[in-house]
Design a protein around this motif. Structure first.
Motif, PDB file in Angstrom:
ATOM      1  N   ARG A 160       0.832  -1.205   0.000  1.00  0.00           N
ATOM      2  CA  ARG A 160       0.000   0.000   0.000  1.00  0.00           C
ATOM      3  C   ARG A 160       0.863   1.250   0.000  1.00  0.00           C
ATOM      4  N   TYR A 161       1.901   1.233   0.835  1.00  0.00           N
ATOM      5  CA  TYR A 161       2.743   2.418   0.951  1.00  0.00           C
ATOM      6  C   TYR A 161       3.524   2.668  -0.333  1.00  0.00           C
ATOM      7  N   ALA A 162       3.969   1.599  -0.980  1.00  0.00           N
ATOM      8  CA  ALA A 162       4.651   1.765  -2.263  1.00  0.00           C
ATOM      9  C   ALA A 162       3.701   2.371  -3.293  1.00  0.00           C
ATOM     10  N   PHE A 163       2.452   1.922  -3.267  1.00  0.00           N
ATOM     11  CA  PHE A 163       1.445   2.455  -4.190  1.00  0.00           C
ATOM     12  C   PHE A 163       1.200   3.944  -3.935  1.00  0.00           C
ATOM     13  N   LEU A 164       1.107   4.330  -2.653  1.00  0.00           N
ATOM     14  CA  LEU A 164       0.878   5.743  -2.329  1.00  0.00           C
ATOM     15  C   LEU A 164       2.093   6.590  -2.698  1.00  0.00           C
ATOM     16  N   ARG A 165       3.291   6.039  -2.548  1.00  0.00           N
ATOM     17  CA  ARG A 165       4.484   6.785  -2.962  1.00  0.00           C
ATOM     18  C   ARG A 165       4.479   6.971  -4.479  1.00  0.00           C
ATOM     19  N   TRP A 166       4.007   5.969  -5.221  1.00  0.00           N
ATOM     20  CA  TRP A 166       3.854   6.156  -6.671  1.00  0.00           C
ATOM     21  C   TRP A 166       2.890   7.304  -6.945  1.00  0.00           C
ATOM     22  N   GLY A 167       1.748   7.312  -6.247  1.00  0.00           N
ATOM     23  CA  GLY A 167       0.772   8.375  -6.457  1.00  0.00           C
ATOM     24  C   GLY A 167       1.331   9.745  -6.148  1.00  0.00           C
ATOM     25  N   GLN A 168       2.147   9.808  -5.098  1.00  0.00           N
ATOM     26  CA  GLN A 168       2.751  11.080  -4.710  1.00  0.00           C
ATOM     27  C   GLN A 168       3.618  11.630  -5.843  1.00  0.00           C
ATOM     28  N   LYS A 169       4.289  10.731  -6.561  1.00  0.00           N
ATOM     29  CA  LYS A 169       5.140  11.156  -7.670  1.00  0.00           C
ATOM     30  C   LYS A 169       4.344  11.350  -8.966  1.00  0.00           C
ATOM     31  N   ALA A 170       3.334  10.516  -9.191  1.00  0.00           N
ATOM     32  CA  ALA A 170       2.642  10.509 -10.474  1.00  0.00           C
ATOM     33  C   ALA A 170       1.638  11.646 -10.628  1.00  0.00           C
ATOM     34  N   PHE A 171       1.011  12.047  -9.524  1.00  0.00           N
ATOM     35  CA  PHE A 171      -0.047  13.049  -9.605  1.00  0.00           C
ATOM     36  C   PHE A 171       0.454  14.406  -9.131  1.00  0.00           C
ATOM     37  N   ALA A 172       0.133  15.423  -9.875  1.00  0.00           N
ATOM     38  CA  ALA A 172       0.442  16.784  -9.456  1.00  0.00           C
ATOM     39  C   ALA A 172      -0.606  17.238  -8.439  1.00  0.00           C
ATOM     40  N   ASN A 173      -0.239  18.235  -7.646  1.00  0.00           N
ATOM     41  CA  ASN A 173      -1.194  18.825  -6.689  1.00  0.00           C
ATOM     42  C   ASN A 173      -1.639  17.830  -5.627  1.00  0.00           C
ATOM     43  N   PHE A 174      -0.771  16.866  -5.317  1.00  0.00           N
ATOM     44  CA  PHE A 174      -1.115  15.772  -4.417  1.00  0.00           C
ATOM     45  C   PHE A 174       0.058  15.535  -3.467  1.00  0.00           C
ATOM     46  N   ARG A 175      -0.163  15.774  -2.170  1.00  0.00           N
ATOM     47  CA  ARG A 175       0.894  15.609  -1.167  1.00  0.00           C
ATOM     48  C   ARG A 175       0.529  14.477  -0.216  1.00  0.00           C
ATOM     49  N   VAL A 176       1.536  13.752   0.230  1.00  0.00           N
ATOM     50  CA  VAL A 176       1.331  12.658   1.178  1.00  0.00           C
ATOM     51  C   VAL A 176       2.113  12.945   2.455  1.00  0.00           C
ATOM     52  N   VAL A 177       1.408  12.941   3.582  1.00  0.00           N
ATOM     53  CA  VAL A 177       2.060  13.032   4.883  1.00  0.00           C
ATOM     54  C   VAL A 177       2.312  11.601   5.356  1.00  0.00           C
ATOM     55  N   PRO A 178       3.577  11.208   5.514  1.00  0.00           N
ATOM     56  CA  PRO A 178       3.907   9.799   5.770  1.00  0.00           C
ATOM     57  C   PRO A 178       3.412   9.296   7.124  1.00  0.00           C
ATOM     58  N   PRO A 179       3.477   7.964   7.320  1.00  0.00           N
ATOM     59  CA  PRO A 179       3.065   7.375   8.598  1.00  0.00           C
ATOM     60  C   PRO A 179       3.882   7.919   9.758  1.00  0.00           C
ATOM     61  N   GLY A 180       3.308   7.868  10.943  1.00  0.00           N
ATOM     62  CA  GLY A 180       4.022   8.246  12.142  1.00  0.00           C
ATOM     63  C   GLY A 180       4.031   9.729  12.434  1.00  0.00           C
ATOM     64  N   THR A 181       3.209  10.491  11.693  1.00  0.00           N
ATOM     65  CA  THR A 181       3.161  11.944  11.894  1.00  0.00           C
ATOM     66  C   THR A 181       2.029  12.339  12.824  1.00  0.00           C
ATOM     67  N   GLY A 182       0.858  11.755  12.608  1.00  0.00           N
ATOM     68  CA  GLY A 182      -0.293  12.078  13.448  1.00  0.00           C
ATOM     69  C   GLY A 182      -1.592  11.800  12.735  1.00  0.00           C
ATOM     70  N   ILE A 183      -2.679  12.058  13.429  1.00  0.00           N
ATOM     71  CA  ILE A 183      -4.012  11.881  12.865  1.00  0.00           C
ATOM     72  C   ILE A 183      -4.289  13.006  11.876  1.00  0.00           C
ATOM     73  N   CYS A 184      -4.927  12.678  10.752  1.00  0.00           N
ATOM     74  CA  CYS A 184      -5.089  13.662   9.680  1.00  0.00           C
ATOM     75  C   CYS A 184      -5.764  14.938  10.179  1.00  0.00           C
ATOM     76  N   HIS A 185      -6.731  14.807  11.081  1.00  0.00           N
ATOM     77  CA  HIS A 185      -7.464  15.987  11.531  1.00  0.00           C
ATOM     78  C   HIS A 185      -6.611  16.891  12.409  1.00  0.00           C
ATOM     79  N   GLN A 186      -5.727  16.273  13.194  1.00  0.00           N
ATOM     80  CA  GLN A 186      -4.869  17.094  14.041  1.00  0.00           C
ATOM     81  C   GLN A 186      -3.738  17.715  13.230  1.00  0.00           C
TER      82      GLN A 186
END
Length: 902
Positions: A160-186
């Motif tokens: 899953r993470y490899a797939f999301l890293r592909w998306g981060q590179k393949a799509f413009a205007n799309f940022r990924v905050v990696p695991p271990g950072t926090g809950i998306c809402h916070q």
């Protein structure tokens, strides 16, 4: 995406000079002078919607009449007008983000097949995806718990993470905050949200406007506490917003919630939000905006406001918003936002009449209710629903009343030895105590209170009960900073509340398994055991499959129940345990004062903590940076993957959609009761070996230990279809007296898993219908609740009422949501599943909220016809349904805009 598309017929565009920079903005005061009249008492949330319409007014998707309808709202306080709303950005978490990226990747392939440009399938609206839903509490109560859980997370989710890293590179205007950072809402509250957003238009001019968003988690509303208008939508709707589609919505009713007074000593923000949730559920605010106002606002910190806003889905509202005021500015500054942006927020709010002060004129609302904050009492909510608040003093009696019903046919007391220990557990024992979820972990006051209570408890000589699985999953790394700086984390560690990960854990079912000896005792004794968690959801089967009673509570109460170990104690009257001096220790003896909490926060929480933790937020830990991933504008699907598969939504898609048809000869797949949540419908939690999903994974060589959770496998439709309607607590009235996702295959009378029956019906070409009671689809915005329904072959869901997000998602997947008329339901019609069903009127010309005829043919050949309200509510939704779903509509629009419009 450009911030304007527009004609600006009312000539409202103005300039604003702030700190030596000039911004354009669309002025509400100019709109007043242009003929809209006095807007000063328009609710804050409606001012945000009005600005959005002014900015995007183009004569096509947004007309001057739409703008005028918002002004007219002031007189009528409600409206039946549909508007096109465009949020500034989209927020996703990984459970919903993975299938969204799967869909986008599949759309790129489908675009190629239709002869279009795959690069058109690219987010046009900025999108942030925060990976926060994958960590599970496998290890707990030790200094190594965090690292062990992180290692397991990366081991389980590598694909899953490899797939999301592909998306981060393949799509413009799309940022990924990696695991271990926090809950998306916070992370959103502390870093991503700006309250006032800026962008450059086609001429290069910088335009300022309110920060708005939609998110693929219903608790997106947490950021409403920062005066950011946002709410949860399904992944389907969010994907369309990413691709530049407006969100069609009716101009909402706005319920004003007036706050007065101040919280008294010992009352927490959690107690307040549970009180608010109960009041608003009783009021009835489903599909409405809730806006907080009144002098009591001044006494609520931003974190308190965020706690209240977070639980808007629990009280049923679209949002629960607060206005911009001095506390908003203080929080933006304290959390390290750019000083220029902070200055802009205040200047913009004042210029637009969006700045709140205690002496400001109170807005006009559709309806109101009021709460004196000083009346709030210490509370819990449970054992099954977040709106079922019970005062702490009544919690013991309330649980015992629940227990009498739950243990019917079993002994009321069932002490069961725990193998390998010298103790036994019984009904009511607390086996999970979790400080978890975004509701409270955004709020330093309750986390510090938990730490101070732990300190006092340890000093008195108390320890947690050995059967309690304890965990601390903070909403962001900043929490760890101030708990460690203050020394409180050490005291929490002494009671087993060690850090287990940064993410949404127990609240979404990622509580991990109970220790084997506890699990065996629960099963052997058929025990009704409990969890106490500082989360926002406690629906049946959600927290842990073995835990039947689940209570929401503040973090300090979570610690208290870990010490008590049982719901059978009245914590207001009975001791938590015996201290090292041999004397009983009561909760009142160790509860910290408000002054202690405030002094600790003032001393140990600093702006530098936010600046340092978010300075490189998109880099991620070493494990994330080491992930290898594919390159290219289209994804190379791996056929052997059991995590990520190409979804079948666009298989064989034609440039032009076919005609919609009536439903004929349908069978009931399930007949369900009231308050069926998306947790009941959508796959969630652990995957059982003896289930269709478990059998699928086993058949593909996956060992049970590596099953992971349904949430982690949301990128594989084969797993998710098999888990739809498979909740262990769902009750299908076609199979009376049985819990779990089974149904009766009517042609043979055989009872089998719902998935298996659906596949048999598909093989026969038989369409399916689901019947349900009130509040169908309450809970989180789970796109798979709608996707799974569609892929099982369900053509329509007929219910007494729908929760907002799920109704929208059903339409977005091409499933008809139909509503019984008042006084008619599955019970008055005496449905048992032996019938066949025809739904007529679709072919004749589908229109919003039209009447369709349901004809019931019973087993004896008799017929009965009932008129149903079609809950396709807007013209845009009609288009989505005709195209087979919103994504198919968007795809055709981008491939051949004229075809889609026709």
């Amino acid at each position: 995406m450009s911030t304007i598309t527009g004609q600006d017929s009312l000539k409202t565009r103005r300039t604003l000079d702030v700190g030596g920079r000039t911004y354009d903005y669309f002025s509400l005061k100019a709109a007043e002078k242009a003929g809209l009249g006095d807007l000063s008492r328009l609710p804050f949330s409606m001012k945000v919607l009005l600005e959005n319409l002014l900015r995007f007014e183009d004569g096509r998707t947004v007309s001057v009449d739409d703008v005028k309808a918002v002004a007219q709202w002031l007189k009528d306080r409600r409206s039946d007008r549909e508007i096109a709303y465009r949020p500034a950005r989209v927020l996703m978490q990984d459970f919903t983000g993975v299938p969204a990226v799967c869909d986008l990747a599949a759309m790129r392939e489908a675009m190629q097949a239709l002869g279009g440009d795959p690069q058109k399938i690219n987010p046009l609206t900025p999108c942030d995806l925060v990976i926060d839903h994958s960590v599970m509490v496998d290890s707990f109560g030790s200094p190594t718990a965090f690292q062990e859980n992180v290692d397991l997370e990366f081991q389980r989710n590598g694909e899953r993470y490899a797939f999301l890293r592909w998306g981060q590179k393949a799509f413009a205007n799309f940022r990924v905050v990696p695991p271990g950072t926090g809950i998306c809402h916070q992370v959103n509250l502390e870093y991503l949200a700006q309250t006032v957003w800026t962008d450059t238009d086609q001429t290069g001019t910088e335009v300022a406007y309110p920060d708005t968003l939609v998110g693929t988690d219903s608790h997106t509303t947490m950021v409403n506490g920062l005066a950011v208008l946002g709410w949860g939508v399904g992944g389907i709707e969010a994907e369309a917003a990413m691709l530049g589609q407006p969100i069609s919505m009716l101009i909402p009713e706005v319920v004003g919630f007036r706050l007065t007074g101040k919280l008294k000593e010992g009352a927490t923000a959690t107690d307040l939000v549970l009180t608010v949730t109960q009041m608003l559920r009783r009021k009835g605010v489903v599909g409405k905006f809730v806006e907080f106002y009144g002098p009591g606002i001044e006494h609520l910190t931003l974190a308190d406001r965020a706690t209240i806003a977070n639980m808007a889905p629990e009280y049923g509202a679209t949002c629960g918003i607060f206005p911009i005021d001095a506390e908003t500015i203080r929080y933006l500054s304290f959390t390290g936002r750019d000083p220029n942006r902070v200055e802009l927020v205040e200047a913009y709010a004042r210029a637009q009449g969006m700045w709140w002060t205690p002496d400001a004129a109170e807005p006009v609302f559709t309806d109101t209710l009021e709460l004196d904050l000083s009346t709030v009492e210490s509370s819990l909510a449970g054992p099954k629903r977040p709106q079922d608040r019970v005062q702490l003093s009544d919690a013991c009696a309330d649980f015992k009343a629940f227990l009498e019903k739950d243990v019917a046919g079993r002994p009321a007391s069932q002490p069961t030895p725990v193998p390998g220990t010298d103790y036994a557990i019984d009904h009511g024992h607390v086996v999970i105590a979790a400080i978890t979820s975004c509701t409270n972990t955004s709020n330093p006051s309750v986390l510090v209170a938990a730490g101070l209570l732990a300190k006092k408890a340890v000093e008195k000589g108390l320890t947690r009960k050995p059967w309690v699985k304890t965990s601390l999953a903070p909403g962001s790394q900043v929490v760890t900073e101030y708990l460690e700086a203050s020394g409180l984390q050490g005291w929490l560690d002494r009671l087993g509340f060690n850090l287990v990960g940064y993410g949404c854990t127990t609240c979404i079912g990622n509580s991990g398994p109970l220790p084997d000896p506890i699990s065996k005792a629960v099963d052997d004794g058929k025990l009704t055991v409990a969890s106490v968690l500082s989360g926002n959801r406690n629906f049946e089967g959600r927290v842990n499959a073995q835990v039947r009673a689940n209570y929401l509570a503040s973090p300090p109460l979570v610690v208290a129940y870990a010490l008590a170990g049982s719901m059978n104690l009245d914590l207001t009257r009975e001791p938590l345990g015996t201290g090292k001096d041999g004397q009983p220790v009561y909760l009142r003896d160790i509860w910290p004062s408000n002054h202690e909490v405030e002094a600790t926060i003032a001393q140990y929480l600093t702006p530098e903590m936010y600046r340092s933790r978010y300075s490189n937020v998109f880099a991620g830990p070493e494990q994330w940076q080491a992930i290898r991933t594919a390159e290219g504008e289209t994804y190379r699907w791996e056929g052997a993957s059991t995590y990520v598969k190409r979804p079948p939504l666009f298989d064989g898609i034609a440039p032009v959609p076919g005609d919609v048809s009536d439903v004929t000869g349908a069978r009931a797949l399930a007949i369900l009761g009231d308050s069926i949540t998306t947790d009941h419908i959508s796959p969630a939690g652990s995957i059982k070996k003896a289930s269709p999903a478990g059998e699928y994974l086993t058949g593909h060589g996956v060992g049970v230990v590596d099953f992971n959770s349904y949430g982690a496998r949301r990128g594989n439709h084969e797993v998710m279809m098999r888990g739809t309607f498979a909740n262990i607590r769902i009750r299908n009235e076609m199979v009376p007296g049985v819990e779990g996702g089974v149904t009766r295959f009517v042609p043979t009378g055989e009872v089998m898993p719902i998935y298996d029956a659906a596949m048999k019906y598909q093989a026969e070409g038989t369409p399916l219908v689901v019947f349900a009671g009130q509040e169908y689809g309450t809970g989180s915005s789970r796109d798979w609740a709608a996707k799974g329904t569609r892929l099982l072959g369900v053509r329509a869901v007929v219910a007494e009422s729908f929760e907002r997000i799920h109704r929208s998602n059903l339409v977005g997947m091409g499933v008809l949501p139909l509503q019984f008329p008042a006084g008619v339901n599955r019970q008055t019609l005496k449905l048992d599943g032996s019938e066949t069903f025809d739904i007529a009127g679709v072919e004749a010309g589908l229109k919003p909220r039209m009447t369709l005829a349901l004809t019931i043919t019973r087993a004896d050949g008799s017929k009965q016809t009932v008129d149903l309200l079609c809950r396709i509510d807007t013209l845009d939704e009609v288009d989505y349904y005709k195209h087979g779903g919103i994504l198919q509509y968007v795809l055709r629009s981008l491939a051949a805009p004229k075809v889609a419009a026709e």
